[in-house]
Write a protein that holds these residues in place. Structure first.
Motif, short mmCIF file in Angstrom:
data_model
loop_
_atom_site.label_atom_id
_atom_site.label_comp_id
_atom_site.label_asym_id
_atom_site.label_seq_id
_atom_site.Cartn_x
_atom_site.Cartn_y
_atom_site.Cartn_z
N THR A 1 -15.65 -19.64 -38.30
CA THR A 1 -16.74 -20.49 -36.59
C THR A 1 -15.42 -20.69 -35.88
OG1 THR A 1 -16.65 -22.48 -38.15
CG2 THR A 1 -16.18 -22.77 -36.35
N VAL A 2 -15.59 -20.07 -35.08
CA VAL A 2 -15.31 -19.44 -33.48
C VAL A 2 -15.08 -20.84 -32.47
CG1 VAL A 2 -14.59 -17.99 -31.38
CG2 VAL A 2 -15.01 -17.06 -34.12
N THR A 3 -14.28 -21.77 -32.57
CA THR A 3 -14.31 -22.88 -31.34
C THR A 3 -14.68 -22.78 -29.84
OG1 THR A 3 -11.37 -22.98 -31.87
CG2 THR A 3 -13.11 -24.25 -33.55
N GLY A 4 -15.23 -23.00 -29.14
CA GLY A 4 -15.79 -22.64 -28.13
C GLY A 4 -15.93 -21.22 -27.61
N GLY A 5 -17.02 -20.29 -28.61
CA GLY A 5 -17.60 -19.91 -28.45
C GLY A 5 -17.45 -18.63 -28.86
N ILE A 6 -18.08 -17.63 -28.15
CA ILE A 6 -17.48 -15.54 -28.19
C ILE A 6 -17.66 -15.27 -26.96
CG2 ILE A 6 -17.40 -13.39 -28.96
CD1 ILE A 6 -17.72 -14.81 -31.72
N ARG A 7 -16.84 -14.76 -25.92
CA ARG A 7 -17.45 -14.39 -24.33
C ARG A 7 -17.13 -12.65 -24.76
NH1 ARG A 7 -14.38 -18.12 -21.85
NH2 ARG A 7 -14.73 -20.23 -22.32
N VAL A 8 -18.44 -11.82 -24.19
CA VAL A 8 -18.51 -10.44 -24.42
C VAL A 8 -18.29 -9.99 -22.87
CG1 VAL A 8 -19.34 -8.54 -25.23
CG2 VAL A 8 -18.80 -10.83 -26.72
N THR A 9 -17.95 -9.28 -22.28
CA THR A 9 -18.03 -8.36 -21.32
C THR A 9 -18.83 -7.15 -21.45
OG1 THR A 9 -15.93 -7.68 -20.53
CG2 THR A 9 -16.39 -9.49 -19.75
N ASN A 10 -20.30 -6.39 -20.68
CA ASN A 10 -20.42 -4.89 -21.32
C ASN A 10 -20.22 -4.73 -19.42
OD1 ASN A 10 -21.53 -4.59 -23.77
ND2 ASN A 10 -21.97 -6.88 -23.13
N ARG A 11 -20.31 -2.96 -19.24
CA ARG A 11 -20.62 -2.65 -17.96
C ARG A 11 -21.95 -2.71 -18.17
NH1 ARG A 11 -22.39 1.92 -15.64
NH2 ARG A 11 -22.69 2.98 -17.82
N THR A 12 -23.05 -2.79 -18.41
CA THR A 12 -24.51 -2.99 -17.76
C THR A 12 -24.56 -3.95 -18.10
OG1 THR A 12 -25.24 -1.50 -19.48
CG2 THR A 12 -24.47 -0.12 -17.82
N ALA A 13 -25.88 -4.71 -17.34
CA ALA A 13 -26.56 -5.43 -17.69
C ALA A 13 -27.87 -5.03 -18.84
CB ALA A 13 -27.35 -6.26 -16.59
N VAL A 14 -28.05 -4.41 -19.78
CA VAL A 14 -29.12 -3.28 -20.30
C VAL A 14 -27.92 -4.55 -21.79
CG1 VAL A 14 -29.84 -2.00 -21.38
CG2 VAL A 14 -29.77 -2.22 -19.18
#
Length: 282
Positions: free
Chosen positions: A34-47
């Motif tokens: 369980t990850v409280t608050g969720g996981i955020r991920v950044t990528n360079r491209t929209a794809v």
């Protein structure tokens, strides 16, 4: 293998979502984590961001369409995983440093970038731990080395251990050993795959089809690894069980020893270690 059952972790941000980050992410998405608050991920491209758009519990951003993507990802995140290429680390830390909340735990998976580099580029209130996982994380069988920074606490170290235990085994080592660890377990899967490639080619040269060769070689590596995992014997003992005196296996092993396999591994890992030092200095 370390268990990841019933693990609770605080909000996590991945800055960079290449193969290693996605392997770690796979572990965090397992049942029981369980990850409280969720996981955020950044990528360079929209794809690339779109590939994660339907993943429950994950919010994906693309830096090419949102210049504030990294800042949005770290907002409220207690753990920030730096998973960009080593040459990109300095610029990324300059971008996010002033926006990191006091006590934020930065985990680096950037090969060759030292804790000192991270700590020199971040506020003193930010904690740093350097990590070195390997790609079997995607199947929950990684080996990850972790090294504490000068500002990190025992609680930070245990949190890091719990996070990486979701994808396999964890070794806590001083940073002075981390680059050497990377030449063994970090690069190790590539060595194994290369050995499989070469033995497969040998099988084909002896008249087997590629499909037959794959069954023999892949199955042998998998079976031998599984046997080692459940046995109380060392690899040397298990090898001797297969190696009858004056038999065919003994003759084959002698050829491998004559060819200097140990010296080749020494040279290969020394070269990898030298490259890690070059990366750290760049």
């Amino acid at each position: 293998m370390t268990s990841s059952q019933n693990v609770t972790l605080p909000t996590i941000a991945f800055l960079g979502a290449g193969s290693m980050a996605r392997a770690i992410l796979a572990g965090l998405l397992k049942p029981g984590v369980t990850v409280t608050g969720g996981i955020r991920v950044t990528n360079r491209t929209a794809v690339k961001a779109a590939e994660l758009a339907d993943t429950e519990g994950v919010t994906a951003y693309a830096t090419e369409v949102d210049k504030d993507a990294n800042l949005k990802a770290i907002d409220g995140a207690q753990i920030v995983i730096i998973a960009v290429k080593p040459y990109m680390v300095a610029d990324l830390l300059a971008e996010i440093g002033s926006s990191l909340a006091p006590g934020t735990l930065i985990l680096s998976v950037a090969a060759g970038v030292t804790i000192d580099t991270f700590e020199s580029l971040l506020p003193e209130t930010v904690h740093v731990i350097r990590t070195m996982p390997n790609t079997p994380a995607v199947v929950g069988m990684a080996v990850t080395g972790i090294s504490a920074g000068t500002r990190s606490s025992d609680a930070d170290l245990e949190l890091t251990r719990a996070l990486f235990a979701t994808v396999g085994d964890v070794l806590v080592v001083p940073e002075s050993k981390l680059d050497a660890l990377s030449t063994i377990s970090g690069s190790g899967p590539a060595y194994v795959f290369y050995l499989i490639e070469q033995l497969t080619e040998t099988a084909i040269s002896k008249g087997f089809t590629p499909e037959e060769a794959a069954v023999m070689v892949n199955g042998t590596f998998l079976g031998a690894s599984a046997l080692l995992a459940v046995s109380d014997k060392s690899p040397s003992e298990l090898r001797r069980q297969v190696t009858s005196p004056a038999g065919t296996t003994e003759r084959a092993v002698w050829e491998l020893e004559k060819g200097g396999l140990k010296e080749l591994f020494d040279a290969a890992t020394d070269a990898a270690l030298a490259r890690a030092k070059e990366l750290a200095a760049s």
